[in-house]
Design a protein around this motif. Structure first.
Motif, PDB file in Angstrom:
ATOM      1  N   TRP A 305      50.116  42.973  14.781  1.00 52.39           N
ATOM      2  CA  TRP A 305      48.717  43.388  14.640  1.00 52.39           C
ATOM      3  C   TRP A 305      48.010  43.465  15.990  1.00 52.39           C
ATOM      4  N   SER A 306      48.448  42.700  16.954  1.00 52.73           N
ATOM      5  CA  SER A 306      47.798  42.710  18.275  1.00 52.73           C
ATOM      6  C   SER A 306      48.532  43.586  19.284  1.00 52.73           C
ATOM      7  N   THR A 307      49.466  44.411  18.830  1.00 49.86           N
ATOM      8  CA  THR A 307      50.223  45.280  19.731  1.00 49.86           C
ATOM      9  C   THR A 307      49.441  46.568  20.001  1.00 49.86           C
ATOM     10  N   HIS A 308      49.437  47.021  21.242  1.00 51.37           N
ATOM     11  CA  HIS A 308      48.764  48.256  21.641  1.00 51.37           C
ATOM     12  C   HIS A 308      49.759  49.412  21.556  1.00 51.37           C
ATOM     13  N   VAL A 309      49.314  50.504  20.933  1.00 55.37           N
ATOM     14  CA  VAL A 309      50.150  51.695  20.800  1.00 55.37           C
ATOM     15  C   VAL A 309      49.372  52.896  21.335  1.00 55.37           C
ATOM     16  N   VAL A 310      50.108  53.899  21.764  1.00 58.03           N
ATOM     17  CA  VAL A 310      49.522  55.125  22.303  1.00 58.03           C
ATOM     18  C   VAL A 310      49.550  56.197  21.209  1.00 58.03           C
ATOM     19  N   MET A 311      48.371  56.778  20.954  1.00 60.46           N
ATOM     20  CA  MET A 311      48.253  57.817  19.942  1.00 60.46           C
ATOM     21  C   MET A 311      47.936  59.150  20.604  1.00 60.46           C
ATOM     22  N   GLU A 312      48.451  60.214  20.007  1.00 53.99           N
ATOM     23  CA  GLU A 312      48.228  61.560  20.515  1.00 53.99           C
ATOM     24  C   GLU A 312      47.517  62.398  19.453  1.00 53.99           C
ATOM     25  N   ALA A 313      46.500  63.135  19.887  1.00 55.85           N
ATOM     26  CA  ALA A 313      45.780  64.054  18.996  1.00 55.85           C
ATOM     27  C   ALA A 313      46.358  65.456  19.209  1.00 55.85           C
ATOM     28  N   VAL A 314      46.999  66.004  18.216  1.00 54.91           N
ATOM     29  CA  VAL A 314      47.685  67.294  18.320  1.00 54.91           C
ATOM     30  C   VAL A 314      46.813  68.361  17.661  1.00 54.91           C
ATOM     31  N   LEU A 315      46.324  69.308  18.468  1.00 51.69           N
ATOM     32  CA  LEU A 315      45.529  70.406  17.942  1.00 51.69           C
ATOM     33  C   LEU A 315      46.411  71.505  17.368  1.00 51.69           C
ATOM     34  N   ASP A 316      47.467  71.857  18.107  1.00 55.04           N
ATOM     35  CA  ASP A 316      48.334  72.938  17.665  1.00 55.04           C
ATOM     36  C   ASP A 316      49.679  72.796  18.365  1.00 55.04           C
ATOM     37  N   GLU A 317      50.733  73.289  17.717  1.00 58.32           N
ATOM     38  CA  GLU A 317      52.079  73.289  18.296  1.00 58.32           C
ATOM     39  C   GLU A 317      52.670  74.679  18.182  1.00 58.32           C
ATOM     40  N   GLN A 318      53.330  75.116  19.234  1.00 54.43           N
ATOM     41  CA  GLN A 318      53.984  76.409  19.255  1.00 54.43           C
ATOM     42  C   GLN A 318      55.396  76.249  19.809  1.00 54.43           C
ATOM     43  N   GLU A 319      56.262  77.135  19.376  1.00 54.17           N
ATOM     44  CA  GLU A 319      57.630  77.158  19.894  1.00 54.17           C
ATOM     45  C   GLU A 319      57.799  78.426  20.715  1.00 54.17           C
ATOM     46  N   ILE A 320      58.062  78.273  22.000  1.00 51.39           N
ATOM     47  CA  ILE A 320      58.305  79.403  22.896  1.00 51.39           C
ATOM     48  C   ILE A 320      59.620  79.172  23.616  1.00 51.39           C
ATOM     49  N   SER A 321      60.147  80.240  24.152  1.00 49.05           N
ATOM     50  CA  SER A 321      61.448  80.160  24.816  1.00 49.05           C
ATOM     51  C   SER A 321      61.301  79.543  26.197  1.00 49.05           C
ATOM     52  N   LEU A 322      62.394  79.056  26.684  1.00 43.83           N
ATOM     53  CA  LEU A 322      62.405  78.465  28.021  1.00 43.83           C
ATOM     54  C   LEU A 322      62.121  79.523  29.084  1.00 43.83           C
ATOM     55  N   ARG A 323      62.507  80.801  28.839  1.00 34.22           N
ATOM     56  CA  ARG A 323      62.243  81.871  29.796  1.00 34.22           C
ATOM     57  C   ARG A 323      60.733  82.072  29.993  1.00 34.22           C
ATOM     58  N   ASP A 324      60.002  82.041  28.839  1.00 30.19           N
ATOM     59  CA  ASP A 324      58.555  82.207  28.940  1.00 30.19           C
ATOM     60  C   ASP A 324      57.897  81.054  29.674  1.00 30.19           C
ATOM     61  N   ILE A 325      58.414  79.857  29.442  1.00 33.48           N
ATOM     62  CA  ILE A 325      57.840  78.703  30.135  1.00 33.48           C
ATOM     63  C   ILE A 325      58.070  78.817  31.639  1.00 33.48           C
ATOM     64  N   MET A 326      59.272  79.266  32.046  1.00 39.28           N
ATOM     65  CA  MET A 326      59.572  79.397  33.474  1.00 39.28           C
ATOM     66  C   MET A 326      58.756  80.516  34.121  1.00 39.28           C
ATOM     67  N   ASN A 327      58.280  81.497  33.293  1.00 40.58           N
ATOM     68  CA  ASN A 327      57.509  82.613  33.845  1.00 40.58           C
ATOM     69  C   ASN A 327      56.007  82.365  33.824  1.00 40.58           C
TER      70      ASN A 327
END
Length: 380
Positions: A305-327
């Motif tokens: 009960w006294s442990t601290h955890v990290v929470m993330e608020a996710v608005l949206d998720e998308q799947e794109i190719s690695l080529r697009d990320i590198m560009n």
């Protein structure tokens, strides 16, 4: 035959050697003496290999020391390990090596105390009951080892749907009959061999068996309530078979002393009878919980009960190719498929926790919880 053929040849060689010594010079005496001595040693030791071969070894007359004798008989090694070797292993081959049930010691120790009181009330005499030992045996070997005459009581464990066996030796039978019929103290019970037990004797023993079975029920009650009911009384071990001969069983030996009288009472449970409560009998003390500790559970819950955890608020998720990320370049815009009024998912790592709507509370961005993790998972 070989010795008889070689004897004349050796004598002729020896005579020739002595003749050569007599004709030889003084300078060769030392050499001739050594040759003769070697010849005599060879003749004297000619029979030793044959004797050794007849003895079956290269060292005739060898005596075993105490350690080798103990190893042969199986008396060596640490007794704590419980390993038996040699002749002892052959003698003890009928014994059964089975898991130990610690709770049985507590149960029958409780039964001994209860029997001491109940038998005193039953006979109005000073009776002491003691527990000799608890061992594992094979059922067939135990039936063959029962000293006759004796009475064998077959009883049934109703909740476990199986049977047990109780053996009362002749000394205890005559002692109980003598006490219940008003026999004098200080006189040994009369014992007549070779005659069957009378109806009166069997009836009196059945009354004692009922008292013992009641105490046995009371001994098992804190662990697992069970009702032991008397089934039948036999005098022939062949008619008291309740299990297959090779089956393992637990044998409990009790000693009943009434001043100068008494005898032995033995209770046998096949392991098949105790199988329904085997997990309970494996406990080391009454009420033991395997794998659970309430103190540790409470401490663990408090720390969680006294442990601290990290929470993330996710608005949206998308799947794109690695080529697009590198560009991707500086100033390029990534469109999100979310509106300000859409729901926001709160996650801890990859585990979804709650879902809500984004807003503002003072100078902080806030999320109003609309669905819990269980509701969000169910809706998907």
């Amino acid at each position: 035959m070989a010795e008889d053929d070689d004897t004349p040849v050796d004598e002729e060689a020896m005579a020739a050697e002595w003749a050569a010594m007599a004709e030889g010079g003084a300078g060769n005496e030392g050499i001739d003496d050594e040759a003769v001595a070697a010849e005599w040693e060879a003749m004297a030791g000619a029979d030793e290999p044959e004797d050794a071969a007849m003895a079956g070894g290269s060292a005739p007359g060898r005596v075993l020391d105490q350690d080798e004798i103990d190893s042969l008989l199986g008396f060596e090694g640490d007794e704590d390990e419980g390993e038996v070797h040699g002749i002892q292993a052959l003698i003890n081959s009928a014994l059964v090596s089975y898991e130990r049930l610690p709770m049985l010691d507590i149960i029958f120790d409780r039964m001994v105390r209860m029997m001491s009181t109940s038998l005193r009330n039953f006979t109005s005499d000073n009776i002491e009951v003691s527990l000799d030992n608890i061992t594992s045996v094979r059922f067939g070997d135990y039936l063959n080892s029962i000293p006759l005459p004796a009475m064998l009581a077959v009883f049934r464990a109703e909740e476990w749907d199986n049977y047990g066996l109780m053996t009362i030796d002749s000394s205890l039978i005559y002692s109980i009959v003598d006490v219940l019929l008003g026999g004098r103290r200080g006189t040994a019970a009369m014992r007549i061999e070779g005659r069957p037990y009378t109806t009166i004797e069997q009836s009196l023993v059945e009354r004692m068996i009922a008292v013992v079975l009641k105490d046995l029920c009371g001994a098992f009650e804190p662990l697992s309530p069970v009702n032991f009911t008397f089934d039948r009384l036999e005098t022939n071990p062949r008619f008291a078979t309740i299990a297959r001969p090779p089956n393992a069983a637990v044998l409990v030996k009790l000693r009943v002393d009434m001043e100068d009288r008494g005898g032995r009472l033995e209770i046998l449970f096949p392991y098949a009878t105790l199988e329904p409560i085997r997990e309970l009998l494996l406990q080391r003390f009454m009420g033991e919980k395997f794998g659970r500790d309430s103190i540790w559970e409470t401490h663990l819950a408090t720390e969680l009960w006294s442990t601290h955890v990290v929470m993330e608020a996710v608005l949206d998720e998308q799947e794109i190719s690695l080529r697009d990320i590198m560009n991707l370049e500086v100033g390029q815009t990534l469109p999100l498929n979310a509106r300000p009024t859409d729901g926001v998912l709160l996650r801890c790592g990859d585990i979804p926790l709650v879902r809500g709507r984004m807003g503002r509370s003072g100078k902080y961005m806030a999320i109003k919880v609309d669905e819990t993790a269980a509701q969000y998972t169910r809706s998907e």
